[in-house]
Enzyme design. Sequence first.
Site, PDB file in Angstrom:
ATOM      1  N   LYS A  13      23.704  16.413  51.350  1.00  0.00           N
ATOM      2  CA  LYS A  13      22.555  16.718  52.347  1.00  0.00           C
ATOM      3  C   LYS A  13      22.158  15.841  53.495  1.00  0.00           C
ATOM      4  CE  LYS A  13      19.500  17.434  48.946  1.00  0.00           C
ATOM      5  NZ  LYS A  13      20.306  16.919  47.744  1.00  0.00           N
ATOM      6  N   ARG A  88      11.825  21.154  46.656  1.00  0.00           N
ATOM      7  CA  ARG A  88      12.719  21.199  45.441  1.00  0.00           C
ATOM      8  C   ARG A  88      12.298  21.971  44.186  1.00  0.00           C
ATOM      9  NH1 ARG A  88      14.597  16.048  46.985  1.00  0.00           N
ATOM     10  NH2 ARG A  88      16.038  14.783  45.203  1.00  0.00           N
ATOM     11  N   ARG A 139      20.085   2.224  45.444  1.00  0.00           N
ATOM     12  CA  ARG A 139      18.691   2.830  44.900  1.00  0.00           C
ATOM     13  C   ARG A 139      18.648   2.696  43.545  1.00  0.00           C
ATOM     14  NH1 ARG A 139      18.917   8.882  47.460  1.00  0.00           N
ATOM     15  NH2 ARG A 139      17.935   9.355  45.437  1.00  0.00           N
TER      16      ARG A 139
HETATM   17  P1  AMP Z   1      16.350  12.010  47.044  1.00  0.00           P
HETATM   18  O1  AMP Z   1      16.257  10.785  48.017  1.00  0.00           O
HETATM   19  O2  AMP Z   1      16.045  13.536  47.916  1.00  0.00           O
HETATM   20  O3  AMP Z   1      17.480  12.208  46.155  1.00  0.00           O
HETATM   21  O4  AMP Z   1      14.867  11.919  46.383  1.00  0.00           O
HETATM   22  C1  AMP Z   1      14.712  10.575  45.600  1.00  0.00           C
HETATM   23  C2  AMP Z   1      13.463  10.972  44.515  1.00  0.00           C
HETATM   24  O5  AMP Z   1      12.218  11.064  45.229  1.00  0.00           O
HETATM   25  C3  AMP Z   1      13.832  12.297  43.832  1.00  0.00           C
HETATM   26  O6  AMP Z   1      14.466  11.854  42.534  1.00  0.00           O
HETATM   27  C4  AMP Z   1      12.094  12.499  43.417  1.00  0.00           C
HETATM   28  O7  AMP Z   1      11.856  11.663  42.281  1.00  0.00           O
HETATM   29  C5  AMP Z   1      11.496  11.963  44.586  1.00  0.00           C
HETATM   30  N1  AMP Z   1      11.496  13.342  45.408  1.00  0.00           N
HETATM   31  C6  AMP Z   1      12.022  13.611  46.720  1.00  0.00           C
HETATM   32  N2  AMP Z   1      11.722  14.461  47.031  1.00  0.00           N
HETATM   33  C7  AMP Z   1      10.883  15.319  46.307  1.00  0.00           C
HETATM   34  C8  AMP Z   1      10.563  16.759  46.378  1.00  0.00           C
HETATM   35  N3  AMP Z   1      10.478  17.566  47.252  1.00  0.00           N
HETATM   36  N4  AMP Z   1       9.679  16.867  45.299  1.00  0.00           N
HETATM   37  C9  AMP Z   1       9.423  16.062  44.232  1.00  0.00           C
HETATM   38  N5  AMP Z   1       9.947  14.849  44.037  1.00  0.00           N
HETATM   39  C10 AMP Z   1      10.724  14.460  45.387  1.00  0.00           C
END
Ligand code: AMP
Length: 194
Positions: A13, A88, A139
């Site tokens: 994504k 999400r 990360r």
């Molecule tokens: P990502 O970079 O999109 O993989 O997000 C990393 C982490 O941020 C996720 O595993 C969640 O802990 C938090 N996070 C990001 N976007 C959301 C969302 N829309 N709702 C809840 N937690 C989020």
Amino acid sequence: MRVIFLGPPGAGKGTQAKRIMDACAIPQLSTGDMLRSAVAAKTAVGVRAKEVMDSGALVSDDIVNQIVSDRIDMDDCKSGFILDGFPRTVPQAEALTNILREKGLDLTAVIELRVDEDALVERMRSRVAETIANGGVVRSDDNPEAFRTRLHEYREKTAPLSEYYAKTGELKTVDGMADMDAVTASIRKVLRLD
Ligand code: AMP
């Protein structure tokens, strides 16, 4: 143009959103990036979110809904934006529908990157190896245990969004297993960019 990218962790994504962002000169709104900045800056939201994020679980809907609503009001979102990692959960999707309605905006498309789940752990390992090779910082949730939780959260809470947006008629599915350029080409076609 206002677009949502849906897909499990490691589906590509972020990579695809960046490409469309460059092509359309609209910002990519990644809630993950926004939350990581808040964690790094030790803001009140960041302090609350850090532990949850490190475990691979989802931060509360209220926090992310507010972050996104505020971000959409910024000047650089006037011509549109790409949502990467939001919504999400079904309540987040409902909140987004209300947020957009209140601001008088609509969605152009919801693009789902469909990928074979067996490939995702391998993609995460490659991303880690690449980051290390480039001297970057890995990360804190790119480790097997947190990744398992992230996948579980995706299956339980995010996968139902495909049905949600299929019902609204906005869902477009793209094969995320093809090579990166082919995936970009499919997305461009869906968005009628060519
Ligand atoms: P990502 O970079 O999109 O993989 O997000 C990393 C982490 O941020 C996720 O595993 C969640 O802990 C938090 N996070 C990001 N976007 C959301 C969302 N829309 N709702 C809840 N937690 C989020």
